[in-house]
Each structure stands twice: as C-alpha cells, then as structure tokens.
Motif scaffolding. Structure first.
Motif, PDB file in Angstrom:
ATOM      1  N   UNK A   1      10.690  69.425 103.665  1.00  0.00           N
ATOM      2  CA  UNK A   1      10.741  68.476 104.771  1.00  0.00           C
ATOM      3  C   UNK A   1      11.467  67.219 104.308  1.00  0.00           C
ATOM      4  N   UNK A   2      12.269  66.675 105.167  1.00  0.00           N
ATOM      5  CA  UNK A   2      13.013  65.471 104.816  1.00  0.00           C
ATOM      6  C   UNK A   2      12.847  64.422 105.904  1.00  0.00           C
ATOM      7  N   UNK A   3      13.017  63.172 105.504  1.00  0.00           N
ATOM      8  CA  UNK A   3      12.964  62.057 106.452  1.00  0.00           C
ATOM      9  C   UNK A   3      14.286  61.310 106.390  1.00  0.00           C
ATOM     10  N   UNK A   4      14.661  60.748 107.529  1.00  0.00           N
ATOM     11  CA  UNK A   4      15.955  60.082 107.633  1.00  0.00           C
ATOM     12  C   UNK A   4      15.778  58.660 108.139  1.00  0.00           C
ATOM     13  N   UNK A   5      16.756  57.838 107.808  1.00  0.00           N
ATOM     14  CA  UNK A   5      16.850  56.491 108.364  1.00  0.00           C
ATOM     15  C   UNK A   5      18.323  56.118 108.376  1.00  0.00           C
ATOM     16  N   UNK A  47      20.528  48.285 101.856  1.00  0.00           N
ATOM     17  CA  UNK A  47      20.180  49.651 101.448  1.00  0.00           C
ATOM     18  C   UNK A  47      18.711  49.722 101.035  1.00  0.00           C
ATOM     19  N   UNK A  48      18.224  48.679 100.370  1.00  0.00           N
ATOM     20  CA  UNK A  48      16.807  48.639  99.976  1.00  0.00           C
ATOM     21  C   UNK A  48      15.910  48.688 101.208  1.00  0.00           C
ATOM     22  N   UNK A  49      16.237  47.888 102.201  1.00  0.00           N
ATOM     23  CA  UNK A  49      15.450  47.854 103.433  1.00  0.00           C
ATOM     24  C   UNK A  49      15.517  49.201 104.158  1.00  0.00           C
ATOM     25  N   UNK A  50      16.671  49.846 104.092  1.00  0.00           N
ATOM     26  CA  UNK A  50      16.854  51.149 104.725  1.00  0.00           C
ATOM     27  C   UNK A  50      16.004  52.219 104.044  1.00  0.00           C
ATOM     28  N   UNK A  51      15.970  52.202 102.716  1.00  0.00           N
ATOM     29  CA  UNK A  51      15.143  53.166 101.976  1.00  0.00           C
ATOM     30  C   UNK A  51      13.664  52.926 102.266  1.00  0.00           C
ATOM     31  N   UNK A  52      13.261  51.655 102.321  1.00  0.00           N
ATOM     32  CA  UNK A  52      11.869  51.342 102.642  1.00  0.00           C
ATOM     33  C   UNK A  52      11.520  51.793 104.060  1.00  0.00           C
ATOM     34  N   UNK A  53      12.475  51.721 104.968  1.00  0.00           N
ATOM     35  CA  UNK A  53      12.262  52.197 106.332  1.00  0.00           C
ATOM     36  C   UNK A  53      12.064  53.712 106.353  1.00  0.00           C
ATOM     37  N   UNK A  54      12.849  54.426 105.552  1.00  0.00           N
ATOM     38  CA  UNK A  54      12.696  55.884 105.477  1.00  0.00           C
ATOM     39  C   UNK A  54      11.342  56.259 104.876  1.00  0.00           C
ATOM     40  N   UNK A  55      10.876  55.486 103.891  1.00  0.00           N
ATOM     41  CA  UNK A  55       9.550  55.726 103.305  1.00  0.00           C
ATOM     42  C   UNK A  55       8.470  55.486 104.353  1.00  0.00           C
ATOM     43  N   UNK A 100      32.836  46.829 109.681  1.00  0.00           N
ATOM     44  CA  UNK A 100      31.437  47.226 109.779  1.00  0.00           C
ATOM     45  C   UNK A 100      31.297  48.641 109.228  1.00  0.00           C
ATOM     46  N   UNK A 101      30.064  49.039 108.975  1.00  0.00           N
ATOM     47  CA  UNK A 101      29.831  50.383 108.458  1.00  0.00           C
ATOM     48  C   UNK A 101      28.484  50.900 108.940  1.00  0.00           C
ATOM     49  N   UNK A 102      28.340  52.214 108.892  1.00  0.00           N
ATOM     50  CA  UNK A 102      27.097  52.898 109.235  1.00  0.00           C
ATOM     51  C   UNK A 102      26.554  53.525 107.954  1.00  0.00           C
ATOM     52  N   UNK A 103      25.327  53.155 107.580  1.00  0.00           N
ATOM     53  CA  UNK A 103      24.714  53.652 106.348  1.00  0.00           C
ATOM     54  C   UNK A 103      23.577  54.599 106.727  1.00  0.00           C
ATOM     55  N   UNK A 104      23.567  55.791 106.135  1.00  0.00           N
ATOM     56  CA  UNK A 104      22.556  56.805 106.419  1.00  0.00           C
ATOM     57  C   UNK A 104      21.895  57.237 105.118  1.00  0.00           C
ATOM     58  N   UNK A 105      20.585  57.464 105.174  1.00  0.00           N
ATOM     59  CA  UNK A 105      19.856  57.912 103.986  1.00  0.00           C
ATOM     60  C   UNK A 105      18.905  59.042 104.370  1.00  0.00           C
ATOM     61  N   UNK A 106      18.789  60.019 103.471  1.00  0.00           N
ATOM     62  CA  UNK A 106      17.870  61.148 103.647  1.00  0.00           C
ATOM     63  C   UNK A 106      17.004  61.226 102.401  1.00  0.00           C
ATOM     64  N   UNK A 107      15.684  61.197 102.601  1.00  0.00           N
ATOM     65  CA  UNK A 107      14.736  61.325 101.494  1.00  0.00           C
ATOM     66  C   UNK A 107      14.056  62.686 101.580  1.00  0.00           C
ATOM     67  N   UNK A 108      13.753  63.246 100.413  1.00  0.00           N
ATOM     68  CA  UNK A 108      13.073  64.536 100.375  1.00  0.00           C
ATOM     69  C   UNK A 108      12.041  64.524  99.258  1.00  0.00           C
TER      70      UNK A 108
END
Length: 110
Positions: A1-5, A47-55, A100-108
């Motif tokens: 299972x993975x989570x995204x932000x 990016x830190x805030x984005x990873x914390x959001x995915x968590x 501008x840019x779009x940053x995507x992260x997937x945690x597993x």
C-alpha cells in the motif's frame, strides 16, 4: 500500500526543485525529514512539508505503520510560467519568467 501527496504551482523552478528531490529519493521518511531540516534551500521546506503531509495521510488511513515508511518515488514536473515585465532604462522593458513546478511524492511501507 502506498500513500501520495502533491504540491501544485510551487513558486520554484523545476530544475532547482529536482536537486532537493534527488537527495531524499529512496530514503527513510525520518531520515529524509532530518536531511531537509538542515538543508539551506528554498525548496527543502516545501518538500519537507509535503513528506509530512503524506505521512499524515498514512496516519489518517490507518493502513500502514508510519515508522516503516520510505520515499518510494518523488518527481518534479514543470508548471506554468508567469510572465512579468521589468522596467529598464530609456523606456524599455525586459521580460521576467517566474517559473512554477508541481512536486509529487509517494511513500510506501518497507
């Protein structure tokens, strides 16, 4: 299972954001957050805030152990460019491209 932000329309160039994304790709979430905390780049905070959001998304779903998450994938896409003008001497105007840019992260889970 993975989570995204994802973070859309971040006011930073994609090339600069990719430098930070490359540092945390494949790392454990706790290690990635520590790395980003002490990194002296504008994008590091985003990016830190984005990873914390995915968590937080993983905690909310309650389907995986938060301590065993790692950054499976992180990628940066180019967003739209805001075009502005800068006044110059003798009535001229030079163009300024605010990227501008779009940053995507997937945690597993490991």
């Amino acid at each position: 299972m993975e989570v995204k932000a994802s973070l859309k329309y971040a006011r930073v160039g994609a090339q600069k954001a990719r430098l930070v994304a490359d540092l945390v790709r494949g790392k454990d979430v706790n290690e990635a957050v520590k790395t980003l905390t002490f990194l002296n780049k504008k994008t590091a905070g985003m990016v830190k805030k984005l990873i914390e959001s995915a968590v937080a998304n993983a905690e909310y779903k309650k389907v995986m152990d938060v301590d065993s998450l790692y950054v499976k994938a992180i990628w940066v896409d180019q967003g739209p460019v805001l075009k502005r003008f800068r006044p110059r001497a003798q009535g001229r105007a030079f163009g300024v491209r605010k990227k501008t840019s779009h940053i995507n992260v997937v945690l597993e889970e490991k």
